[in-house]
Design an enzyme around this catalytic site. Sequence first.
Site, short mmCIF file in Angstrom:
data_model
loop_
_atom_site.label_atom_id
_atom_site.label_comp_id
_atom_site.label_asym_id
_atom_site.label_seq_id
_atom_site.Cartn_x
_atom_site.Cartn_y
_atom_site.Cartn_z
N GLY A 13 0.78 -1.23 0.00
CA GLY A 13 0.00 0.00 0.00
C GLY A 13 0.81 1.28 0.00
N ASN A 15 1.61 3.02 -2.64
CA ASN A 15 0.94 3.97 -3.55
C ASN A 15 -0.28 4.59 -2.87
OD1 ASN A 15 2.05 4.23 -6.43
ND2 ASN A 15 2.28 2.05 -6.00
N ILE A 91 -6.76 -10.27 -11.21
CA ILE A 91 -7.37 -9.76 -12.44
C ILE A 91 -8.84 -9.49 -12.19
CG2 ILE A 91 -7.96 -10.37 -14.82
CD1 ILE A 91 -5.32 -11.97 -14.90
N LEU A 92 -9.29 -8.31 -12.59
CA LEU A 92 -10.71 -7.96 -12.44
C LEU A 92 -11.49 -8.58 -13.61
CD1 LEU A 92 -10.17 -4.24 -11.47
CD2 LEU A 92 -11.06 -6.02 -9.95
N SER A 135 3.40 2.98 -15.61
CA SER A 135 2.31 3.51 -16.42
C SER A 135 1.03 3.56 -15.60
CB SER A 135 2.03 2.59 -17.63
OG SER A 135 3.18 2.36 -18.40
N ASP A 144 -3.96 -5.29 -18.37
CA ASP A 144 -3.02 -4.18 -18.58
C ASP A 144 -3.15 -3.60 -19.99
OD1 ASP A 144 -2.03 -4.54 -15.97
OD2 ASP A 144 -0.63 -6.07 -16.65
C1 GAR Z 1 3.59 -1.37 -7.35
O1 GAR Z 1 4.91 -1.46 -7.85
C2 GAR Z 1 2.58 -1.49 -8.47
O2 GAR Z 1 2.99 -0.86 -9.65
C3 GAR Z 1 2.53 -2.98 -8.65
O3 GAR Z 1 2.56 -3.51 -7.34
C4 GAR Z 1 3.28 -2.60 -6.51
C5 GAR Z 1 2.41 -2.26 -5.33
O4 GAR Z 1 3.12 -1.53 -4.36
N1 GAR Z 1 1.34 -3.37 -9.33
C6 GAR Z 1 1.28 -4.41 -10.15
O5 GAR Z 1 2.22 -5.14 -10.37
C7 GAR Z 1 -0.07 -4.63 -10.78
N2 GAR Z 1 -0.01 -5.68 -11.74
P1 GAR Z 1 2.34 -0.84 -3.16
O6 GAR Z 1 1.41 -1.91 -2.56
O7 GAR Z 1 3.42 -0.47 -2.20
O8 GAR Z 1 1.61 0.32 -3.69
#
Ligand code: GAR
Length: 214
Positions: A13, A15, A91-92, A135, A144
Amino acid sequence: MTLRLAILASGRGSNLQAILDAIAAGTLDAQVVGVFSDQPAAQALHRVPAPLRWARRVKDFANREAFDAALADAIAAVTPDWIVCAGYMRILGAAFVERFPARILNIHPSLLPKYKGLHTHQRAIDAGDDEHGASVHLVNAELDGGAVLAQSRVPVLPGDDAESLAARVLQVEHPLYVEVLRMLASGRLVEQDGLPLLDGHPAYTPLRLEFAHS
Ligand code: GAR
């Protein structure tokens, strides 16, 4: 307009935390109206107060579609403007995506259309790429595969492994996601028929945004 954000997260989490920090700092006009997870132990859930958390295990449902339907009902109940996938690793399904047409965002750790799916950092290294990145894209039924709104690049440096490269990409993911949400909140970026419009013009190529990284 204060954006109502429903966040989907399966893990750490970071992000989500970047989004919460920008809201708290007054630099993003948004409100997190719920955090939804397929992993009840996800660290992401603990970044918001308990009443905002929803977490269920897929195995407690008859099938994946039933889980998705329960998730969709819970999300619909908080009336979000955007559903924001932030490290959501499931995957949704098509029914979920169709219920929220062009209202789902995802951040993916590659320069799409390169490296859809998993292990993106190792794949960039194995391919000998000299640049990599992240992205933010609209989610459609193709993994994606929705329109890419914005990207940020980082170099692949000699000696990088998947872990060091992931850490560098993550440094740009946080400001990239916040900036896209800010543009949506201000109305600079809007979605029309599955395509982004930037300042009223069709954005045929992803916005390229640069952010500091080590
Ligand atoms: C991030 O690097 C995001 O881009 C990736 O998972 C990580 C989550 O980090 N997402 C994917 O690979 C989606 N297919 P976080 O939980 O610390 O935000």
